[in-house]
Structure formats: C-alpha cells, structure tokens
Design a protein around this motif. Structure first.
Motif, short mmCIF file in Angstrom:
data_model
loop_
_atom_site.label_atom_id
_atom_site.label_comp_id
_atom_site.label_asym_id
_atom_site.label_seq_id
_atom_site.Cartn_x
_atom_site.Cartn_y
_atom_site.Cartn_z
N ARG A 17 -99.20 26.80 6.11
CA ARG A 17 -98.72 27.41 7.35
C ARG A 17 -99.49 28.68 7.66
N TYR A 18 -99.69 29.49 6.63
CA TYR A 18 -100.43 30.74 6.83
C TYR A 18 -101.83 30.45 7.36
N LEU A 19 -102.53 29.55 6.71
CA LEU A 19 -103.91 29.26 7.09
C LEU A 19 -104.01 28.62 8.48
N ALA A 20 -102.96 27.93 8.90
CA ALA A 20 -102.95 27.29 10.23
C ALA A 20 -102.48 28.25 11.33
N ALA A 21 -101.89 29.36 10.95
CA ALA A 21 -101.35 30.30 11.93
C ALA A 21 -102.48 31.07 12.63
N GLN A 22 -102.16 31.62 13.79
CA GLN A 22 -103.13 32.43 14.55
C GLN A 22 -103.26 33.81 13.94
N ASP A 23 -104.47 34.36 14.02
CA ASP A 23 -104.58 35.78 13.70
C ASP A 23 -104.00 36.56 14.87
N PHE A 24 -103.83 37.85 14.69
CA PHE A 24 -103.15 38.63 15.71
C PHE A 24 -103.88 38.61 17.05
N GLU A 25 -105.19 38.76 17.02
CA GLU A 25 -105.94 38.79 18.29
C GLU A 25 -105.81 37.49 19.06
N ALA A 26 -105.83 36.37 18.36
CA ALA A 26 -105.66 35.08 19.03
C ALA A 26 -104.26 34.98 19.63
N MET A 27 -103.25 35.43 18.88
CA MET A 27 -101.88 35.41 19.39
C MET A 27 -101.77 36.29 20.62
N ARG A 28 -102.31 37.50 20.53
CA ARG A 28 -102.25 38.44 21.65
C ARG A 28 -102.96 37.88 22.88
N ALA A 29 -104.10 37.24 22.66
CA ALA A 29 -104.88 36.68 23.77
C ALA A 29 -104.16 35.55 24.49
N TRP A 62 -102.77 40.55 -0.27
CA TRP A 62 -101.48 40.38 0.40
C TRP A 62 -101.70 39.70 1.74
N HIS A 63 -100.87 38.70 2.00
CA HIS A 63 -100.92 37.97 3.26
C HIS A 63 -99.60 38.22 3.98
N LEU A 64 -99.67 38.77 5.17
CA LEU A 64 -98.47 39.04 5.96
C LEU A 64 -98.33 37.93 7.00
N LEU A 65 -97.29 37.14 6.86
CA LEU A 65 -97.02 36.05 7.78
C LEU A 65 -95.87 36.49 8.68
N ALA A 86 -102.98 45.73 8.49
CA ALA A 86 -103.62 44.63 7.76
C ALA A 86 -105.13 44.62 8.00
N GLU A 87 -105.53 44.98 9.19
CA GLU A 87 -106.96 45.05 9.51
C GLU A 87 -107.65 46.16 8.71
N LEU A 88 -106.98 47.29 8.54
CA LEU A 88 -107.58 48.44 7.87
C LEU A 88 -107.53 48.36 6.35
N ALA A 89 -106.51 47.74 5.80
CA ALA A 89 -106.37 47.63 4.35
C ALA A 89 -107.27 46.50 3.85
N ASP A 93 -104.15 40.85 5.00
CA ASP A 93 -104.47 40.19 6.26
C ASP A 93 -103.17 39.73 6.88
N LEU A 94 -103.24 39.29 8.11
CA LEU A 94 -102.02 38.97 8.85
C LEU A 94 -102.26 37.77 9.74
N ARG A 95 -101.26 36.93 9.81
CA ARG A 95 -101.26 35.79 10.74
C ARG A 95 -99.88 35.71 11.39
N VAL A 96 -99.84 35.07 12.55
CA VAL A 96 -98.60 35.00 13.34
C VAL A 96 -98.24 33.55 13.63
N LEU A 97 -96.98 33.23 13.37
CA LEU A 97 -96.41 31.93 13.71
C LEU A 97 -95.38 32.11 14.82
N GLU A 98 -95.34 31.18 15.72
CA GLU A 98 -94.34 31.15 16.78
C GLU A 98 -92.99 30.81 16.16
N ARG A 99 -92.01 31.66 16.40
CA ARG A 99 -90.68 31.46 15.82
C ARG A 99 -90.12 30.08 16.11
N ASP A 100 -90.10 29.69 17.38
CA ASP A 100 -89.41 28.47 17.76
C ASP A 100 -90.11 27.20 17.29
#
Length: 186
Positions: A17-29, A62-65, A86-89, A93-100
């Motif tokens: 799930r983590y690897l398939a999730a969007q990074d923050f910039e993709a989610m924001r875009a 550390w992976h922040l999902l 996450a970008e600075l450390a 790293d960080l990825r975002v999943l859609e809740r629903d």
C-alpha cells in the motif's frame, strides 16, 4: 488509538500500500477540493531544524503513511508540514492514501468511532506499523470536542483555521515527532 496492525491484518501488505500510494506532491497536484489552500500551505510550510534533527536521531528509515482527503481542513493544515518534515529528514519519507479508498485501514485507526483524518501512520524500515497520530493536535481536538461544539460548523471551522494559523504547525510537528521517538524506543 486502536491496536497496532500486523501486515497480514489487511488486504495487501502495508508495504504494498505504501509503495502504491502517491507522494505528497502528486496528491497535492490532483487535489480538487481546496486546491489553492493545499498549494498555499505547502508553499508556506516551515519545519524548524530541531524537528529534522530529532527524526534523524531516531536512526533507521521511517515511512509515514497518511490517510487523508483533499476536502479535509485538518489535513490541509497539517499534511503539507509533515510532508516537508519527511522531505527534509534524510531517514523519512511520506506517501498519501485516500481515506475512502482504504476503509479497512482507516477503520483500524479510528478516533473514537469516527473516521477522522488525517491519520499519520509511522512504519519502520520493514513497513511494520509502529504508531500513529491524528487527526489534529491534542489541544485543538479537546477544544473542537468541547467548547467548539457550541459553535455552528462554519464558525467552528474559522476558529480551527485561526488556531492552525497561530500555531504554524509547531504542535503538529511536536506531536508527530514525539510519537516517532516513543515508538523508536519500544
């Protein structure tokens, strides 16, 4: 907070799930709701070096999902700053999943009985859940569930936005990093 997850507790592993999730910039875009606010908070996100140093001192990776949605006011005020951390450390790293689209994962990270977001799930280098934070800083959550309930929803949201603006996400950063530190010691 609910009990921590084991990888085999969900359909598909947390790693997958983590690897398939969007990074923050993709989610924001791709944000359709609050797109301007997501961009503005992201541009203004500042992470004091002390938080970066504390995350790097944890060692390991550390992976922040993050479970989120573009319509969520709490997410728009906290996820961009956590993404900046996450970008600075160098070890995060960080990825975002859609809740629903991830209700089974969301339902293991309820706030009471509510599917409140964001939920920031800290995974170790092996993608094993170590802890989670959400949906908002503790002091703001107490206000929102207490005296904030006396206000109409639109008025309550104005107060929440003002709180976030005054705080500059420092409380969010403190709580997320403290959660990571606590879990790293276990």
């Amino acid at each position: 907070m609910s009990a921590l997850l084991r990888i085999d507790d969900l359909t598909g592993s947390l790693r997958d799930r983590y690897l398939a999730a969007q990074d923050f910039e993709a989610m924001r875009a791709t944000a359709q709701n609050n797109a301007d606010l997501w961009a503005a908070v992201g541009r203004r996100a500042v992470v004091p070096q002390v938080f970066v140093d504390r995350v790097e001192a944890l060692g390991g990776n550390w992976h922040l999902l993050v479970l989120s949605a573009d319509w969520c006011g709490d997410a728009v005020n906290s996820v961009p700053v956590i993404a900046k951390l996450a970008e600075l450390a160098s070890n995060a790293d960080l990825r975002v999943l859609e809740r629903d689209a991830n209700i089974d994962l969301m339902d293991t990270h309820l706030t009471g009985t509510s599917r409140s977001i964001p939920a920031v799930i800290a995974l170790d280098a092996d993608y094993v859940e170590r802890g989670w934070w959400g949906p908002r800083p503790a002091a703001l959550q107490r206000w929102a569930l207490g005296e904030g309930q006396a206000l109409e929803k639109s008025e309550r949201y104005k107060h929440v936005r003002a709180w976030y603006a005054r705080d500059h996400a420092l409380t969010t950063l403190e709580e997320v990093v403290t959660m990571m530190e606590r879990e790293a010691q276990r």
